[in-house]
Design a protein around this motif. Sequence first.
Motif, short mmCIF file in Angstrom:
data_model
loop_
_atom_site.label_atom_id
_atom_site.label_comp_id
_atom_site.label_asym_id
_atom_site.label_seq_id
_atom_site.Cartn_x
_atom_site.Cartn_y
_atom_site.Cartn_z
N SER A 1 -5.72 -5.53 -7.61
CA SER A 1 -5.25 -4.16 -7.70
C SER A 1 -4.83 -3.69 -6.31
O SER A 1 -5.56 -3.91 -5.33
N TRP A 2 -3.66 -3.05 -6.24
CA TRP A 2 -3.12 -2.65 -4.93
C TRP A 2 -2.20 -1.44 -5.08
O TRP A 2 -1.42 -1.36 -6.03
N ILE A 3 -2.31 -0.52 -4.14
CA ILE A 3 -1.38 0.61 -4.03
C ILE A 3 -0.79 0.56 -2.62
O ILE A 3 -1.47 0.88 -1.64
N PRO A 4 0.47 0.13 -2.45
CA PRO A 4 1.05 0.00 -1.11
C PRO A 4 1.22 1.35 -0.42
O PRO A 4 1.45 2.38 -1.07
N THR A 5 1.12 1.32 0.91
CA THR A 5 1.27 2.51 1.74
C THR A 5 2.57 2.43 2.54
O THR A 5 3.23 1.39 2.57
N THR A 6 2.91 3.52 3.21
CA THR A 6 4.12 3.52 4.03
C THR A 6 4.03 2.51 5.17
O THR A 6 5.04 2.01 5.65
#
Length: 410
Positions: free
Chosen positions: A357-362
């Motif tokens: 599970s991953w939520i990419p950042t800027t």
Amino acid sequence: MMALLKMSCIFVLILLNCLAWIVHGSHFLGGTITWRLLNQSATGTPVAVVITQTYSWSYSLITCTNAMISSNQLIPTSSYPLLLTATLNCIANCTSGAIGYVAPNIRPRCTNISPSLGITVGQRSDTVSIEAGSDFSVAYQDTAWRPLASSASAAWSVSSRIQLTIRPDNSLYNNAPTASLMSPINIPYNQSTAIYIPVADADGDITRCRWSTSLNGVNECGGVCPPGSLPANTMIYPNCTIIIIDQTIGDWFAITLMVEDFINSSSIDPLSSVPVQFLVQVVSPPGCTIAPEIIGIPLEQACIPLSVGQTFNSELMAVNNCGLSVTIVDIATLSFSGMIQGNIAQLNTTIYYKTLSWIPTTAQIGFQVMCAMALDSQNAQSAQYCFKFYVSETSACACPGETCITTTTT
């Protein structure tokens, strides 16, 4: 009496230095350094550049935990205090070619662990401001690798070339390619082994691989420069495939290579150079010679486009091909900050899995490469299974170099 006391003190100092070298020298398992523009359409000067360092360490000496990974903590340094002050220093063309460069620290944040494989992986990203037109090399240099077949105490130098000149094809600055590989890799005795280095380039450039060198004042490989550091008859191909055959069980080798991007297929002048360094060990073939394998989604070598803030969920599955007497003990990974992984679980008698599970950042805009490797109870490794992501500020339907496929419904 004084002479005897003095000799005792000298002996103690020598012993302490030797012990320090033993602990210090068995941490490092390899790594890579890449860089990209903070703003892809940047013009003028100075230029904000994001440098990303990824290193692998011995788990027994630098021990991260899943809790430390989830909370993005820095790797512990109790057994390696030099990491508290170590920096990514300029090593070539530093006076006129690296104006504005301030060396970031080396110490990374915990991203992956595999107690079974003995691996801790850490990564960090730092933004530095560099004058336009700069062209210089940076490196993480220290000593020593674990005892190798070529040297008992070879130093390392993980070096990357940063060049900030305007490209003639699009009037923009370049982004370096990204590449990753797990370490260490087991090579079966007396068998030809192919190792493929997964590479991605945000500009869609031609990429090629070559051996690291120590030439023209740029030390890319420390004390493990090819060909002397390699197993006999080892070959590298421009498409970043390495072929290794070795004859001595138990030997360890450090593999050091450079990935370079070129503006077109006929160019011989690289736009940048990115290092990939890892260890291989020659091992006896296992009793069951059918290695485990990794399957699932994403597919191997696939590229998944994601936007900042978009959630990615998936599973890595490992297949045991050796019957009930053998089990899968781990699915080890080499990833990046924020990739949350579940514990290994068993689906049935042959398939094991681990959730992702991953939520990419800027801070992660651009390519991110992930690799995985299954390990079974007879200490056999699967081939590495790698895929990549391309993170953009807004939604994209394809990665650079790929074509968006759309359909129309009437």
